[in-house]
Scaffold this motif. Structure first.
Motif, short mmCIF file in Angstrom:
data_model
loop_
_atom_site.label_atom_id
_atom_site.label_comp_id
_atom_site.label_asym_id
_atom_site.label_seq_id
_atom_site.Cartn_x
_atom_site.Cartn_y
_atom_site.Cartn_z
N ASP A 88 0.88 -1.27 0.09
CA ASP A 88 -0.20 0.10 0.04
C ASP A 88 1.02 1.28 0.06
N MET A 89 2.18 1.09 0.74
CA MET A 89 2.80 2.44 0.78
C MET A 89 3.48 2.53 -0.46
N ILE A 90 3.86 1.53 -1.13
CA ILE A 90 4.80 1.83 -2.44
C ILE A 90 3.56 2.21 -3.51
N GLN A 91 2.30 1.51 -3.45
CA GLN A 91 1.29 2.16 -4.53
C GLN A 91 0.82 3.59 -4.33
N THR A 92 0.93 4.03 -2.89
CA THR A 92 0.51 5.38 -2.81
C THR A 92 1.53 6.37 -3.50
N GLN A 93 2.90 6.00 -3.10
CA GLN A 93 4.00 6.72 -3.55
C GLN A 93 4.24 6.53 -5.26
N ILE A 94 3.87 5.60 -5.75
CA ILE A 94 3.85 5.34 -7.26
C ILE A 94 2.57 6.46 -7.74
N GLN A 95 1.49 6.41 -7.30
CA GLN A 95 0.38 7.28 -7.57
C GLN A 95 0.99 8.94 -7.26
N ILE A 96 1.60 9.20 -6.30
CA ILE A 96 1.81 10.48 -6.02
C ILE A 96 2.92 10.98 -7.11
N ARG A 97 3.85 10.03 -7.77
CA ARG A 97 4.89 10.27 -8.51
C ARG A 97 4.10 10.49 -9.88
N LYS A 98 3.41 9.80 -9.95
CA LYS A 98 2.49 10.03 -11.36
C LYS A 98 1.79 11.29 -11.61
N LYS A 104 4.12 13.82 -12.00
CA LYS A 104 4.94 14.16 -13.44
C LYS A 104 3.74 14.62 -14.27
N GLU A 105 2.42 14.11 -14.10
CA GLU A 105 1.34 14.83 -15.10
C GLU A 105 1.40 16.47 -14.71
N ARG A 106 1.44 16.88 -13.59
CA ARG A 106 1.39 18.27 -13.24
C ARG A 106 2.34 19.08 -13.90
N VAL A 107 3.66 18.52 -13.84
CA VAL A 107 4.90 19.10 -14.59
C VAL A 107 4.65 19.22 -15.98
N GLU A 108 4.14 18.14 -16.28
CA GLU A 108 3.98 18.04 -18.01
C GLU A 108 3.06 18.97 -18.32
N ALA A 109 1.95 19.20 -17.65
CA ALA A 109 1.05 20.29 -18.01
C ALA A 109 1.41 21.58 -17.86
N GLU A 110 2.31 21.87 -16.99
CA GLU A 110 2.90 23.14 -16.59
C GLU A 110 3.93 23.44 -17.97
#
Length: 370
Positions: A144-154, A157-163
């Motif tokens: 669960d902890m790893i899954q949460t970190q994967i979603q946060i990083r995803k 990344k999407e936020r940076v790409e949008a900016e």
């Protein structure tokens, strides 16, 4: 003496006739305005009813189609999120295999701490150390902890790409300094010589040259500074109000029809309300008793001031009365005598500011007709 009295009486009589003429002319204009505004208000009222009926007619289908499409979009989004969760869980399970170095299906404290210290770790070392310190290392918790970190990083990344995409679009709209060509100064065959009062020739200062010797890198630096300043200004812009959800063509068509009907209704309502306000204002003015021959209309819009030893009084006939800026009464009516006859010589101003622990202030103003 008789001639003087006669002259003064004649002057008063002529003045009163002028007041009466002005008042009656104004009343005639008001009556005409009322008729014009009333006809226009009725016309716009019928148009407003028609616009309202049409808006209600198309609102239902548009609302139903929008809700149905929204339900479909929500379902698709939910399925998309579920699929993303499964993807994240699979990635977390794979990452778990890297932690379990001896492949015995269990994660030891040392394995977890070694993973937290590695550069490839998806988990912050502080969280790993806290988990180990707690003494309970469950595989499901780590997943669960790893899954949460994967979603946060995803999401990051999407936020940076949008900016970056937004900045690229802004850059495309900005002028390129390389493309700006300075207009050359006109070449004169002979310069006009300037001479001072002392007889000496005034030497002209050379004009500063702009960007003549700039290297390509310096152009880029100037462009970056220019864009950064513009981006800071545009970041404060207000987000669009319109819904950016994309609907199917049929639903969007129904929504467009309703929005157009709503726009037409609002425009018709604004026109109707504007004319209605004008009509009410003219009627309000027309309902004021300016005397039997409209002779007191001349006082409307004027103000008179008087100062005594303590206060400064200001009276604006048919409007309000003030005492040093304090409201001591708003126009009410003419005072009717005990015999029930309105002699149009005493004005009543009521509902002023309240006195300290007392009633509302009021004013009586006596007038004498000429």
């Amino acid at each position: 003496g008789i001639n003087a009295e006669y002259g003064e009486s004649s002057y008063r009589f002529q003045t009163r006739l002028a007041y009466v003429a002005d008042g009656k002319a104004s009343k005639a204009r008001r009556d005409q305005d009322i008729a014009v505004h009333a006809a226009e208000e009725e016309k716009l009222r019928l148009e407003l009813e028609e616009r309202s009926s049409y808006k209600e007619q198309v609102e239902g289908p548009a609302k139903e189609a929008k809700e149905a499409a929204k339900a479909v979009l929500e379902k698709v989004e939910a399925e998309k999120q579920d699929a993303q969760k499964e993807t994240n869980r699979a990635a977390a399970e794979e990452e778990l295999g890297r932690i379990d170095k001896d492949n015995n299906g269990e994660i030891s404290p040392d394995e977890l701490l070694d993973y937290g210290k590695s550069e490839e770790s998806l988990l912050p070392y502080e969280e790993v150390a806290e988990l180990v310190e707690g003494g309970e290392i469950e595989t499901a918790t780590i997943v669960d902890m790893i899954q949460t970190q994967i979603q946060i990083r995803k999401e990051e990344k999407e936020r940076v790409e949008a900016e970056e995409k937004k900045k690229a679009e802004k850059r495309a709209k900005k002028p390129n300094l390389r493309d700006i060509v300075a207009t050359p100064a006109p070449v004169e065959d002979s310069e006009e010589e300037l001479w001072g009062e002392d007889g000496k020739k005034i030497e002209k200062e050379p004009l500063d040259e702009f960007e003549e010797d700039l290297e390509p890198d310096e152009y880029d630096e100037m462009e970056d500074e220019y864009r950064e300043e513009e981006e800071e200004d545009e970041d404060e812009s207000v987000s669009p109000v319109r819904n950016t959800v994309s609907y199917d063509p049929e639903t969007q068509k129904l929504i467009d029809v309703f929005e157009e009907a709503e726009t037409l209704f609002n425009e018709a309502k604004n026109r109707h309300d504007g004319v209605k306000r004008q009509l009410e204002e003219v009627k309000k003015l027309s309902n004021i008793d300016f005397g039997p021959d409209e002779e007191f209309f001349v006082l409307k819009g004027q103000c008179f001031e008087k100062r005594d030893e303590q206060y400064k009084y200001k009276l604006c006939p048919f409007d309000r009365s003030d005492q040093d800026g304090t409201n001591i009464g708003k126009w009410d009516s003419w005072e009717v005598g005990t015999d029930g006859i309105n002699k149009h010589n005493v004005m009543m101003y009521t509902k002023g500011n309240s006195c300290w622990q007392g009633p509302q202030r009021s004013t009586r103003s006596r007038w004498f007709a000429v």
